[in-house]
Scaffold this motif. Structure first.
Motif, PDB file in Angstrom:
ATOM      1  N   HIS A  26       0.921  -1.274   0.095  1.00  0.00           N
ATOM      2  CA  HIS A  26      -0.104  -0.019  -0.062  1.00  0.00           C
ATOM      3  C   HIS A  26       0.931   1.012   0.091  1.00  0.00           C
ATOM      4  O   HIS A  26       1.905   1.385   0.487  1.00  0.00           O
ATOM      5  N   ASN A  28       0.202   5.114   1.387  1.00  0.00           N
ATOM      6  CA  ASN A  28      -0.765   5.698   2.255  1.00  0.00           C
ATOM      7  C   ASN A  28      -0.190   7.018   2.415  1.00  0.00           C
ATOM      8  O   ASN A  28       1.022   7.382   2.531  1.00  0.00           O
ATOM      9  N   SER A  43      -5.435   5.584   1.275  1.00  0.00           N
ATOM     10  CA  SER A  43      -4.332   4.383   1.306  1.00  0.00           C
ATOM     11  C   SER A  43      -4.681   3.833  -0.368  1.00  0.00           C
ATOM     12  O   SER A  43      -6.194   3.643  -0.502  1.00  0.00           O
TER      13      SER A  43
END
Ligand SMILES: Nc1ncnc2c1ncn2[C@@H]1O[C@H](COP(=O)(O)OP(=O)(O)OP(=O)(O)O)[C@@H](O)[C@H]1O
Ligand SMILES: CCCCCCCCCCCCC/C=C/[C@@H](O)[C@H](CO)NC(=O)CCCCC
Ligand SMILES: [Ca+2]
Length: 587
Positions: A26, A28, A43
């Motif tokens: 991810h 973010n 995210s």
């Protein structure tokens, strides 16, 4: 490798300071310096990052780059808050970041690009695009050039575009021309156009593998090229059932990130020869008649199906036939279990494991064992004979805007089975109820004249003497009026006559009695005479044969899609669970 892809620093978005973190799966960014506690985090799964560009970049109305030394722009998939009718609409998200230094900016672009490469191995680089300029509302060209091409350009996909000049041009191209270097084929059009791509790619793959498509017992080779669908047709059933919405932007984004959705395919044969492939509907009776009627009204565009549906419904037809089916082996699910095949479906994943037991990730070792067909004994076929409103076989739910749950709402896209729906003859009101339930969430199988079976193969033949009847009818010599006996059901269960099956026969006999005493209200409709034979509708094409054999092939093709995303099933991954395999939806 993964540790190398981690990065964390302060960045600015506008004048607001953020903490940006790249943690493997991810990317973010969270506001800092915020007085109140609920700091907003955005995210984005790395697999859904579309492009990373140096500078402050805009692409619409035209590409504009302000190359500030310390800036970079991230384009990503953003789920729109306005839901599509079934799945989620995807839009192009864009955030421009400013870093404290150029060195840091370069680190961000390098790390993000490397992470994308690692986590999206199937992204296409080169695509072959076919546009049908006459599909649906004739907007295929416009849709491609105004919506899709700018997105492909942004991410650096090179495309070879062919605007078709005749039917079957796309299929013939795929069967004969050099396809070296292409990662996938995109079709801009409707289900008919998709059918061309399907036939071209399956045919080409079997030719190259030296396999004969005519024999239903042959285990076909899965196609190596992915298929992308940009919806621009009338029904767009395949797109709707695999993405959940009819939306060119959403479909283009699925193609760009290299999503991969396997799809079952049904081969249809007649007299030891392949007739066609199907993914959504092989339908006799009502759906065949609607299609045949609609062909006379092509000029109406997509509305032709509504008009023809009404005409055919009012003509109140039913047809005699013998349906034989092979029930699915070791089924992992049932057509009446009220579940839905959604993105990340566990039933389909388990089928993939059965199909590719040695290499579930890459799918390279194909298990002919699982899809074995040749050693089926005659006694395994279940046989029913009678008079039907319609006989339908679908490899997937076949949901579409007209029927948001589909012909078989709990069918699976990639489990190697199809659902056989038998609608026995009934009164006009009963049949209308059945049809109407396709437009709502009511169970269309919860009717005494409907049955559904999860199957791996189906055979259809005309009842004995029916072929001669058909001939007589066509010659204008057929007897007028419905023979009472014809309306009854004759059932032969060639496997075992279990109590359940006998009970089912009892129910149908009961219904037969009811049929013989129609209400005066219905009399005007139900006393008209049906022609002796209908036609088969195979994904929107009329088949030239009535007696057919169908076999489902597990996961024969792959689409750039991921199945229907159900917004309500989205879950928030807490910190630390960034390896979410459900590709969780956070933003
Ligand atoms: N240039 C062309 N001229 C005429 N027919 C074409 C051409 N290109 C493709 N076709 C054929 O047109 C048929 C219908 O196209 P398409 O599926 O795109 O639209 P549709 O019928 O409106 O939509 P749906 O199939 O979703 O109902 C296809 O079967 C295809 O073979
Ligand atoms: C009282 C309200 C009655 C409403 C009845 C709605 C029933 C809708 C069921 C829709 C099933 C679609 C199955 C998909 C078929 C496609 O492969 C095919 C090609 O695009 N479409 C048709 O044949 C077009 C077939 C159109 C059939 C109506
Ligand atoms: Ca299936």
């Amino acid at each position: 490798m993964e540790t190398d892809l981690k990065l964390e620093s302060s960045v600015f978005v506008g004048n607001q300071r953020y903490r940006a973190v790249l943690t493997g799966w991810h990317f973010n960014w969270t506001e800092v310096d915020k007085k109140h506690r609920d700091k907003k985090t955005i995210s984005v799964p790395v697999a859904e990052v579309l492009a990373v560009e140096e500078g402050r970049v805009e692409i619409l109305p035209k590409k504009l780059v302000e190359d500030k030394d310390k800036d970079f722009t991230v384009f990503y998939v953003k789920r729109s808050s306005s839901r599509g009718s079934s799945g989620l609409l995807w839009r192009l998200g864009r955030t421009q970041f400013r870093c404290p230094s150029r060195v840091l900016r370069d680190q961000w672009t390098k790390h993000l690009r490397a992470a994308v490469k690692t986590h999206s191995p199937l992204r296409p680089h080169k695509l072959l695009v076919f546009i049908n300029p006459f599909g649906g509302k004739r907007k295929g060209r416009k849709i491609y050039h105004s919506v899709v091409a700018p997105l492909f350009e942004l991410v650096g996909i090179s495309s070879h575009v062919i605007v078709t000049e005749r039917a079957n041009q796309a299929r013939d191209h795929l069967l004969k021309k050099d396809l070296t270097g292409f990662d996938g084929v995109v079709c801009v059009g409707g289900d008919g156009m998709f059918g061309e791509i399907l036939h071209g790619l399956i045919g080409r793959t079997q030719q190259e593998s030296g396999l004969c498509e005519n024999d239903p017992a042959v285990t076909l080779q899965p196609c190596p090229l992915h298929i992308g669908i940009i919806p621009a047709g009338s029904t767009d059933c395949v797109c709707y059932a695999t993405v959940g919405v009819i939306d060119p932007v959403t479909s283009a984004l699925h193609i760009i990130i290299g999503d991969s959705q396997p799809l079952d395919v049904c081969s249809v044969h007649h007299a030891s020869a392949l007739v066609r492939y199907s993914v959504s509907l092989v339908g006799y009776g009502f759906y065949g008649d609607v299609l045949a009627e609609s062909e006379k009204h092509r000029w109406m565009g997509p509305l032709r199906y509504d008009y023809s549906g009404a005409v055919v419904y009012l003509s109140n037809r039913s047809y005699k036939g013998i349906v034989q089916y092979l029930p699915a082996d070791r089924p992992l699910s049932s057509p009446r279990d009220k579940t839905r095949c959604l993105s990340g479906c566990s039933v389909c994943s388990r089928s993939t494991e059965r199909l590719f037991p040695h290499s579930p990730d890459s799918g390279t070792v194909y298990s002919a064992q699982y899809s074995q067909f040749s050693n089926v004994s005659e006694g395994q076929w279940v046989s029913v004979e009678g008079r039907f409103r319609c006989v339908s076989l679908t490899c997937m739910s076949s949901c579409c805007p007209k029927s948001p749950q589909g012909l078989s709402p709990s069918a699976h896209l990639a489990d190697g089975t199809g659902d056989l729906i038998l609608v026995w003859d009934t009164n006009p009101l009963g049949f209308l109820k059945f049809l109407y339930r396709h437009t709502s969430t009511q169970d269309q199988f919860d009717l005494p004249f409907v049955e559904v079976h999860r199957v791996k193969a189906v055979r259809f033949s005309l009842a004995s003497g029916e072929e001669e009847d058909a001939y007589e009818e066509l010659a204008g010599q057929g007897s007028v009026g419905m023979d009472e006996e014809d309306r009854g059901y004759v059932e032969t269960v060639s496997r075992s006559s279990s109590q359940q099956q006998l009970a089912a026969i009892g129910t149908r006999r009961q219904m037969t009695k009811e049929l013989k005493t129609p209400s005066p209200f219905l009399c005007g409709l139900c006393c008209s005479k049906s022609p002796p034979v209908s036609v088969w509708n195979c994904d929107g094409e009329i088949l030239p044969f009535t007696e057919i054999v169908c076999r489902i092939h597990c996961q024969l093709v792959r689409l750039y899609a991921r199945g229907i995303e159900d917004g309500t099933a989205a879950h928030n991954c807490s910190e630390g669970s960034d390896k979410c395999e459900r590709r969780c939806i956070l933003h």
